[in-house]
Design a protein around this motif. Structure first.
Motif, short mmCIF file in Angstrom:
data_model
loop_
_atom_site.label_atom_id
_atom_site.label_comp_id
_atom_site.label_asym_id
_atom_site.label_seq_id
_atom_site.Cartn_x
_atom_site.Cartn_y
_atom_site.Cartn_z
N SER A 175 41.74 41.62 62.40
CA SER A 175 42.72 40.69 61.83
C SER A 175 44.05 40.68 62.55
N ASP A 176 44.35 41.70 63.35
CA ASP A 176 45.59 41.67 64.13
C ASP A 176 45.49 40.66 65.26
N LYS A 177 44.26 40.34 65.68
CA LYS A 177 44.05 39.36 66.74
C LYS A 177 43.63 38.00 66.19
N ILE A 178 42.73 38.01 65.20
CA ILE A 178 42.23 36.78 64.59
C ILE A 178 42.59 36.81 63.10
N PRO A 179 43.51 35.97 62.66
CA PRO A 179 43.91 35.98 61.25
C PRO A 179 42.73 35.75 60.31
N VAL A 180 42.78 36.42 59.17
CA VAL A 180 41.76 36.27 58.14
C VAL A 180 42.39 35.59 56.93
N ILE A 181 41.71 34.56 56.41
CA ILE A 181 42.11 33.92 55.16
C ILE A 181 40.91 33.94 54.23
N VAL A 182 41.14 34.40 53.00
CA VAL A 182 40.11 34.39 51.95
C VAL A 182 40.66 33.57 50.80
N ALA A 183 39.94 32.51 50.42
CA ALA A 183 40.49 31.59 49.43
C ALA A 183 39.39 31.06 48.52
N GLY A 184 39.76 30.77 47.28
CA GLY A 184 38.79 30.14 46.40
C GLY A 184 39.00 30.47 44.93
N ASP A 185 37.96 30.17 44.17
CA ASP A 185 37.94 30.35 42.73
C ASP A 185 37.33 31.72 42.42
N PHE A 186 38.16 32.65 41.96
CA PHE A 186 37.69 34.00 41.67
C PHE A 186 37.21 34.16 40.23
N ASN A 187 37.51 33.19 39.37
CA ASN A 187 37.11 33.25 37.96
C ASN A 187 37.55 34.54 37.27
N THR A 188 38.66 35.07 37.73
CA THR A 188 39.24 36.27 37.12
C THR A 188 40.72 36.28 37.43
N PRO A 189 41.54 36.83 36.55
CA PRO A 189 42.97 36.94 36.86
C PRO A 189 43.24 37.94 37.97
N SER A 190 44.49 37.98 38.39
CA SER A 190 44.92 38.94 39.41
C SER A 190 45.42 40.23 38.77
N HIS A 191 45.19 41.33 39.46
CA HIS A 191 45.72 42.63 39.01
C HIS A 191 47.24 42.66 39.06
N LEU A 192 47.85 41.67 39.74
CA LEU A 192 49.31 41.62 39.86
C LEU A 192 49.97 40.93 38.66
N ASP A 193 49.17 40.33 37.78
CA ASP A 193 49.74 39.41 36.79
C ASP A 193 49.80 39.93 35.36
N TRP A 194 48.84 40.74 34.93
CA TRP A 194 48.82 41.18 33.54
C TRP A 194 49.57 42.51 33.42
N ILE A 195 50.88 42.40 33.32
CA ILE A 195 51.75 43.57 33.34
C ILE A 195 52.42 43.77 31.97
N ASN A 196 53.16 44.84 31.84
CA ASN A 196 53.77 45.18 30.56
C ASN A 196 54.74 44.10 30.08
N LYS A 197 55.50 43.52 31.01
CA LYS A 197 56.55 42.58 30.62
C LYS A 197 56.00 41.26 30.09
#
Length: 257
Positions: free
Chosen positions: A120-142
């Motif tokens: 990936s340092d030479k050829i960029p990687v993109i992963v995209a689409g419908d994961f049908n699940t929330p992100s671990h970054l989003d369901w937080i205490n606040k």
């Protein structure tokens, strides 16, 4: 239907789909797809190809995703009979091994994907689409009150990002999930027909554009659903926007030394 859609776009577009009678993953681009690099996970939930950028020698390793849709986690989280986080997470990796975590594990074992991450340092990687699940970054205490009181480290996105170093482009631009939730589902099912449109659907961000490369830097990311007001089920037939998901758009700068 997909071929008809492609014909309307015009000959300058290139594409590839999952090899099924009703393909549910497609990669479309105005650049050139190298079909000999096609890689598909056994469950047909991920498709990867190399895309050659026009008027350039640069290549992107692009992976389209459509993870399993059964046992949708946010529904379980809203169920008052659910009392343990293990009950919710059991839908992410059920005993039949067809869940979203299982889909990610299959991707992580594909040799072409392993090589793409390694390079990936030479050829960029993109992963995209419908994961049908929330992100671990989003369901937080606040913001747990918006999620029926739950704080959940959703495992599919956590596993993919921690194992590969892929970065969630939307959250990189909008790091605060309270100020910018970025919900992508659902556009037309605000109230579920199973309860005569009386109970609201839980909104969530379940569509992602992840990337890994020192050559790419996102400078803008947003959800999109066209310019017209979207009518809800059962009046969605007149909608100009064709999907029950919001689209995610991320603009990248190509970094040069």
């Amino acid at each position: 239907m997909f071929q008809e859609f492609l014909k309307k776009l015009g000959s300058e577009w290139d594409s590839i789909t999952t090899p099924k009678a009703y393909p549910d993953i497609a990669i479309l681009t105005q650049h050139t797809i190298n079909a000999t690099t096609l890689a598909i996970t056994p469950c047909n939930k991920s498709v990867g190809v190399n895309i050659h950028l026009k008027n350039s020698t640069e290549i992107i390793s692009f992976w389209g995703m459509h993870l399993d849709h059964h046992s949708y986690g946010p529904y379980a989280a809203q169920n008052r009979l659910v009392t343990k986080v293990e009950q919710i997470l059991s839908g992410e990796s059920p005993s039949n091994k067809t869940g979203r975590v299982d889909n990610i594990n299959e991707l992580l074992e594909i040799k072409e994907f392993k090589e793409a991450i390694k390079q990936s340092d030479k050829i960029p990687v993109i992963v995209a689409g419908d994961f049908n699940t929330p992100s671990h970054l989003d369901w937080i205490n606040k913001n747990k009150d918006a999620h029926a009181g739950w704080i959940i480290q959703w495992p599919a996105t956590y596993l993919l990002e921690t194992k590969t170093g892929l970065i969630d482009s939307f959250r990189e631009i909008h790091p605060n999930p309270i100020e910018t939730p970025g919900s992508t589902w659902t556009t037309i099912n605000r109230y579920g027909p199973d309860w005569d449109f009386a109970i609201p659907n839980p909104f969530d961000r379940i569509d992602f554009i992840l990337y890994k490369s020192p050559k790419l830097k996102p400078f803008n990311s947003f959800v999109y659903f066209g310019n017209e007001t979207i009518q809800q089920v059962p009046n969605q037939q007149t909608n100009d926007y064709p999907s029950d998901h919001f689209a995610v758009v991320t603009d990248f700068s190509w970094m040069t030394k």
